[in-house]
Design a protein around this motif. Structure first.
Motif, short mmCIF file in Angstrom:
data_model
loop_
_atom_site.label_atom_id
_atom_site.label_comp_id
_atom_site.label_asym_id
_atom_site.label_seq_id
_atom_site.Cartn_x
_atom_site.Cartn_y
_atom_site.Cartn_z
N LEU A 110 6.19 44.20 53.69
CA LEU A 110 5.97 43.63 52.41
C LEU A 110 7.22 43.74 51.60
N ASN A 111 8.02 44.54 51.41
CA ASN A 111 9.21 45.12 50.81
C ASN A 111 9.40 43.88 51.13
N ASN A 112 9.62 43.46 52.72
CA ASN A 112 11.51 42.08 53.04
C ASN A 112 10.30 40.96 52.70
N GLY A 113 9.30 40.72 51.98
CA GLY A 113 8.94 39.51 51.76
C GLY A 113 8.20 38.74 52.84
N TYR A 114 7.57 39.80 53.76
CA TYR A 114 6.33 39.04 54.57
C TYR A 114 5.06 39.38 54.24
N ILE A 115 4.00 38.76 54.45
CA ILE A 115 2.51 38.88 54.69
C ILE A 115 2.29 40.07 55.47
N SER A 116 1.74 40.96 55.88
CA SER A 116 1.31 41.84 56.06
C SER A 116 -0.29 41.59 56.65
N ILE A 117 -0.64 41.58 58.04
CA ILE A 117 -1.74 42.02 58.78
C ILE A 117 -1.44 42.55 59.61
N VAL A 118 -2.68 44.05 59.24
CA VAL A 118 -2.97 45.31 59.89
C VAL A 118 -4.65 44.74 60.43
#
Length: 267
Positions: free
Chosen positions: A229-237
Motif C-alpha cells: 500500500l505504501n508503494n502504490g499497490y493494491i494488497s490482497i491478503v
C-alpha cells in the motif's frame, strides 16, 4: 453457467455509505445482487453479534438499481447471518463486503466489521472478499477502485481458490487511477495500535473518554500489505478463521508432558 451468480453485499459503514453504493453498482454488472447492511455505521465492531436486544431487518428501496435491499439494526455479522438463513432464496455464490471508508490492512483486520462480515460468510462455506479504500472521507473517490474490484470478484466467482475456507482482504491505496501500480498478493504486516484514552469533560462536568492512538508497523518486509500500500499497490491478503498458532503446538505439548509428570510426583 447461464444463471447469474447470487451476490450478497454488505458493509460496516451503513447502507447509505458511498462505498457500498459504489460496490452495489459494480456487482449489478456481475450477478443477481442482494444487499443486507447495517442501517447506520457499525465501524470497529469486529465480529460482534446481537444477542440480548431486538434485531430489526427491513426491506428498503434506496436507488433505481436491480438489487434487493434490507437495512439491519445489527452488526455486519448479523447482516450476513440473517441474509443466509432468513432472507436470500438460497446460499449466495459470493459475499462481497465494503467498500470500506478507510484502511483495513494489517492489525485492523481484528477490529473491522467489514472484514468480519467476509469471515462470517467464509464460516458458512461461502467464498468472500472484503474491500477497503485508504480514505476515511465520506466523499472519497471510489472510481479508481472499480476496475480492480470487478476483476477480483470475477476471479473469485469463476476460479476455485482452495478447498479450505478462506476470505480475501483487499485494501486499495488512495491514488488516482493511473498511479495505482497493480496488485500484490501479501501477508498481513505485524503491527499494533499504540493507544490511549483522552480524558475529557462535558459542559456539565461529567468525565468521558475518547480513544486516540498511533499506528505502529514493526514489519519492514517487502511482502506485506503495508509495504504494498505504501508503494502504490493494491494488497490482497488471504485470511482464515483458525487462530491456532501451529508453530508452538509442539512446545505446548511438551508442557503437557512435564505437567503430567509433576502431577504424578505429587500423588
Amino acid at each position: 453457467m447461464n444463471k447469474k451468480p447470487i451476490i450478497l453485499v454488505t458493509n460496516d459503514d451503513g447502507i447509505l455509505a458511498p462505498g457500498i453504493r459504489t460496490l452495489i453498482h459494480i456487482m449489478n454488472s456481475l450477478g443477481d445482487v442482494y444487499v443486507v447492511a447495517p442501517n447506520k455505521s457499525k465501524s470497529g465492531v469486529g465480529h460482534a453479534i446481537t444477542m440480548n436486544s431486538i434485531l430489526y431487518c427491513d426491506s428498503v428501496k434506496i436507488d433505481n438499481g436491480n438489487q434487493k435491499e434490507w437495512e439491519c439494526s445489527g452488526t455486519p455479522v448479523d447482516c450476513v447471518k440473517l441474509a443466509i438463513h432468513n432472507i436470500l432464496p438460497k446460499k449466495p455464490d459470493i459475499c462481497v463486503s465494503g467498500i470500506n471508508h478507510g484502511s483495513n490492512s494489517s492489525i485492523n483486520i481484528m477490529y473491522s466489521g467489514t472484514v468480519s462480515a467476509g469471515i462470517e460468510a467464509g464460516i458458512e462455506g461461502i467464498p468472500s472478499v472484503s474491500f477497503s479504500l485508504l480514505d476515511f472521507d465520506w466523499n472519497a473517490d471510489f472510481e479508481p477502485s472499480i476496475k480492480y474490484v470487478c476483476k477480483i470478484v470475477k476471479k473469485i466467482l469463476y476460479n476455485t481458490i482452495s478447498d479450505k475456507i478462506i476470505t480475501l482482504n483487499v485494501n486499495i491505496p488512495k491514488l488516482e487511477k493511473d498511479k495505482i501500480k497493480g496488485i500484490k498478493i501479501c501477508r498481513q504486516s505485524e503491527s499494533k495500535w499504540k493507544e490511549s484514552f483522552d480524558k475529557r469533560y462535558t459542559p456539565k462536568g461529567r468525565v468521558y473518554y475518547w480513544l486516540v492512538g498511533d499506528f505502529v508497523n514493526f514489519d519492514q518486509g517487502m511482502d506485506t500489505d503495508e509495504w504494498a500500500l505504501n508503494n502504490g499497490y493494491i494488497s490482497i491478503v488471504p485470511i482464515q478463521f483458525d487462530f491456532t498458532n501451529y508453530s508452538i503446538l509442539n512446545i505446548l505439548k511438551s508442557w503437557n508432558l512435564v505437567l503430567f509428570y509433576l502431577l504424578c510426583l505429587n500423588i
